[in-house]
Design an enzyme around this catalytic site. Structure first.
Site, PDB file in Angstrom:
ATOM      1  N   ARG A  15      28.613   1.562  41.248  1.00 34.24           N
ATOM      2  CA  ARG A  15      28.545   0.144  41.614  1.00 34.24           C
ATOM      3  C   ARG A  15      27.101  -0.332  41.654  1.00 34.24           C
ATOM      4  O   ARG A  15      26.235   0.372  42.166  1.00 34.24           O
ATOM      5  CB  ARG A  15      29.190  -0.056  42.981  1.00 34.24           C
ATOM      6  CG  ARG A  15      30.707  -0.020  42.914  1.00 34.24           C
ATOM      7  CD  ARG A  15      31.347   0.115  44.268  1.00 34.24           C
ATOM      8  NE  ARG A  15      30.749  -0.762  45.278  1.00 34.24           N
ATOM      9  CZ  ARG A  15      31.178  -0.830  46.532  1.00 34.24           C
ATOM     10  NH1 ARG A  15      32.186  -0.074  46.926  1.00 34.24           N
ATOM     11  NH2 ARG A  15      30.599  -1.631  47.389  1.00 34.24           N
ATOM     12  N   LYS A  65      36.548   4.865  53.846  1.00 32.58           N
ATOM     13  CA  LYS A  65      37.760   4.031  53.855  1.00 32.58           C
ATOM     14  C   LYS A  65      38.542   4.162  52.539  1.00 32.58           C
ATOM     15  O   LYS A  65      39.739   4.394  52.533  1.00 32.58           O
ATOM     16  CB  LYS A  65      37.396   2.543  54.085  1.00 32.58           C
ATOM     17  CG  LYS A  65      36.595   2.283  55.357  1.00 32.58           C
ATOM     18  CD  LYS A  65      36.242   0.814  55.524  1.00 32.58           C
ATOM     19  CE  LYS A  65      35.334   0.233  54.461  1.00 32.58           C
ATOM     20  NZ  LYS A  65      33.946   0.775  54.462  1.00 32.58           N
ATOM     21  N   ARG A  80      24.098  -4.179  53.868  1.00 35.34           N
ATOM     22  CA  ARG A  80      25.534  -4.074  54.156  1.00 35.34           C
ATOM     23  C   ARG A  80      25.777  -3.461  55.529  1.00 35.34           C
ATOM     24  O   ARG A  80      26.687  -3.872  56.251  1.00 35.34           O
ATOM     25  CB  ARG A  80      26.227  -3.274  53.043  1.00 35.34           C
ATOM     26  CG  ARG A  80      26.364  -4.105  51.757  1.00 35.34           C
ATOM     27  CD  ARG A  80      26.461  -3.280  50.497  1.00 35.34           C
ATOM     28  NE  ARG A  80      27.576  -2.363  50.493  1.00 35.34           N
ATOM     29  CZ  ARG A  80      27.669  -1.312  49.670  1.00 35.34           C
ATOM     30  NH1 ARG A  80      26.695  -1.067  48.796  1.00 35.34           N
ATOM     31  NH2 ARG A  80      28.707  -0.544  49.718  1.00 35.34           N
ATOM     32  N   ARG A  85      27.804   8.145  45.314  1.00 38.57           N
ATOM     33  CA  ARG A  85      29.204   7.772  45.024  1.00 38.57           C
ATOM     34  C   ARG A  85      29.374   7.347  43.569  1.00 38.57           C
ATOM     35  O   ARG A  85      28.554   6.629  43.015  1.00 38.57           O
ATOM     36  CB  ARG A  85      29.591   6.612  45.950  1.00 38.57           C
ATOM     37  CG  ARG A  85      30.852   5.884  45.517  1.00 38.57           C
ATOM     38  CD  ARG A  85      31.461   5.072  46.615  1.00 38.57           C
ATOM     39  NE  ARG A  85      30.718   3.871  46.978  1.00 38.57           N
ATOM     40  CZ  ARG A  85      31.080   3.073  47.993  1.00 38.57           C
ATOM     41  NH1 ARG A  85      32.129   3.366  48.740  1.00 38.57           N
ATOM     42  NH2 ARG A  85      30.360   2.013  48.264  1.00 38.57           N
ATOM     43  N   ARG A 108      36.522  -8.396  57.959  1.00 32.11           N
ATOM     44  CA  ARG A 108      35.117  -8.054  58.208  1.00 32.11           C
ATOM     45  C   ARG A 108      34.435  -9.033  59.146  1.00 32.11           C
ATOM     46  O   ARG A 108      33.255  -8.834  59.467  1.00 32.11           O
ATOM     47  CB  ARG A 108      34.359  -8.068  56.875  1.00 32.11           C
ATOM     48  CG  ARG A 108      34.159  -6.697  56.222  1.00 32.11           C
ATOM     49  CD  ARG A 108      33.551  -6.971  54.866  1.00 32.11           C
ATOM     50  NE  ARG A 108      32.749  -5.937  54.311  1.00 32.11           N
ATOM     51  CZ  ARG A 108      33.193  -5.008  53.447  1.00 32.11           C
ATOM     52  NH1 ARG A 108      34.446  -4.959  53.109  1.00 32.11           N
ATOM     53  NH2 ARG A 108      32.361  -4.151  52.923  1.00 32.11           N
TER      54      ARG A 108
END
Ligand code: ADP
Ligand code: ADP
Ligand code: ZN
Length: 215
Positions: free
Chosen positions: A161, A13, A172, A127, A88
């Site tokens: 993160r 996203k 998640r 990431r 969400r």
């Protein structure tokens, strides 16, 4: 044009939102980024959200919807919005309808990035972003052209993160399945969902999004 990018953590996203911003001058509204900024600034919202985010659970609907409303108010009426990581839950989807209607905006398209869950852990754990300009990268799938130097700003500092670890990612994903995926039928009923293969390489995903928005 106002659009939602929907998909589980690591679906792409943020990557695709950045491309739309660069190409069309749209604005990315990422509740994740807004919450991380609040955590960093130690605002009351940040203090409340931090532990929830570290666990990989969802922050309250009231908090994120207020953030989105404020951000829309701060941008020009003519600028298109890309909602990234919002809504969400069903309650957030209902709030978004109200928030848009109150500002004379309509929701044009929902892009669902379909991905294989097994691939997501690898995407998330690899990431990182530029600490200076925020550009996103991946160790294996999208490394900087010159190792250690940001393609976009030339910066040399990168960050990860705290919630991008395997255990939190599993939570998640479970949150996505339980609370976010069930809002899709609402948008399907309006005929505005485009489903895109998020497992393709980034350029192909971007091209598929372009044709979905043009069509
Ligand atoms: P990702 O894109 O990897 O799924 P985000 O940056 O969108 O992650 O979100 C990080 C965390 O911030 C989430 O795990 C959740 O705790 C919180 N968060 C972000 N957006 C929302 C939202 N719309 N509703 C509730 N919590 C949110
Ligand atoms: P999201 O915002 O949905 O959580 P990101 O856009 O941050 O996801 O992507 C997660 C990671 O996967 C990033 O490191 C990114 O570089 C990488 N990535 C994004 N799209 C692809 C793709 N199509 N193929 C391979 N890796 C991707
Ligand atoms: Zn940079």
């Amino acid at each position: 044009m106002n659009i939602i990018l929907l998909g589980p953590p690591g679906a792409g996203k943020g990557t695709q939102a950045q491309r739309l911003v660069d190409k069309h001058g749209m604005r990315q509204l990422s509740t994740g980024d807004m919450l991380r900024a609040a955590v960093k600034a130690q605002t009351p919202v940040g203090l409340e959200a931090k532990a929830v985010m570290d666990r990989g659970e969802l922050v309250s609907d009231e908090i994120v919807s207020a953030l989105i409303g404020d951000e829309l108010d701060a941008m020009g009426d003519q600028v298109g919005a890309i909602f990234d990581g919002y809504p969400r839950t069903a309650a957030q989807a209902a709030s978004l309808d109200d928030i848009l209607a109150a500002r004379g905006r309509t929701l044009d398209r929902v892009i669902e990035l379909e991905v294989d869950e097994d691939a997501l852990v690898e995407r998330i754990t690899g990431r990182f972003t530029c600490a200076n300009c925020g550009k996103g990268y991946h160790e294996t799938f999208d490394p900087p052209k010159v190792a250690g130097t940001c393609d976009k700003c030339g910066g040399h500092e990168f960050k990860r993160r705290p919630d991008d670890n395997e255990e939190t990612v599993r939570t998640r994903m479970a949150e996505y399945r339980a609370k976010t995926a069930p809002i899709l039928p609402l948008y399907d009923a309006r005929g505005i969902v485009s489903r895109i293969d998020g497992m393709a390489d980034m350029d192909h995903v971007a091209a598929a999004i372009e044709s979905a928005l043009a069509g």
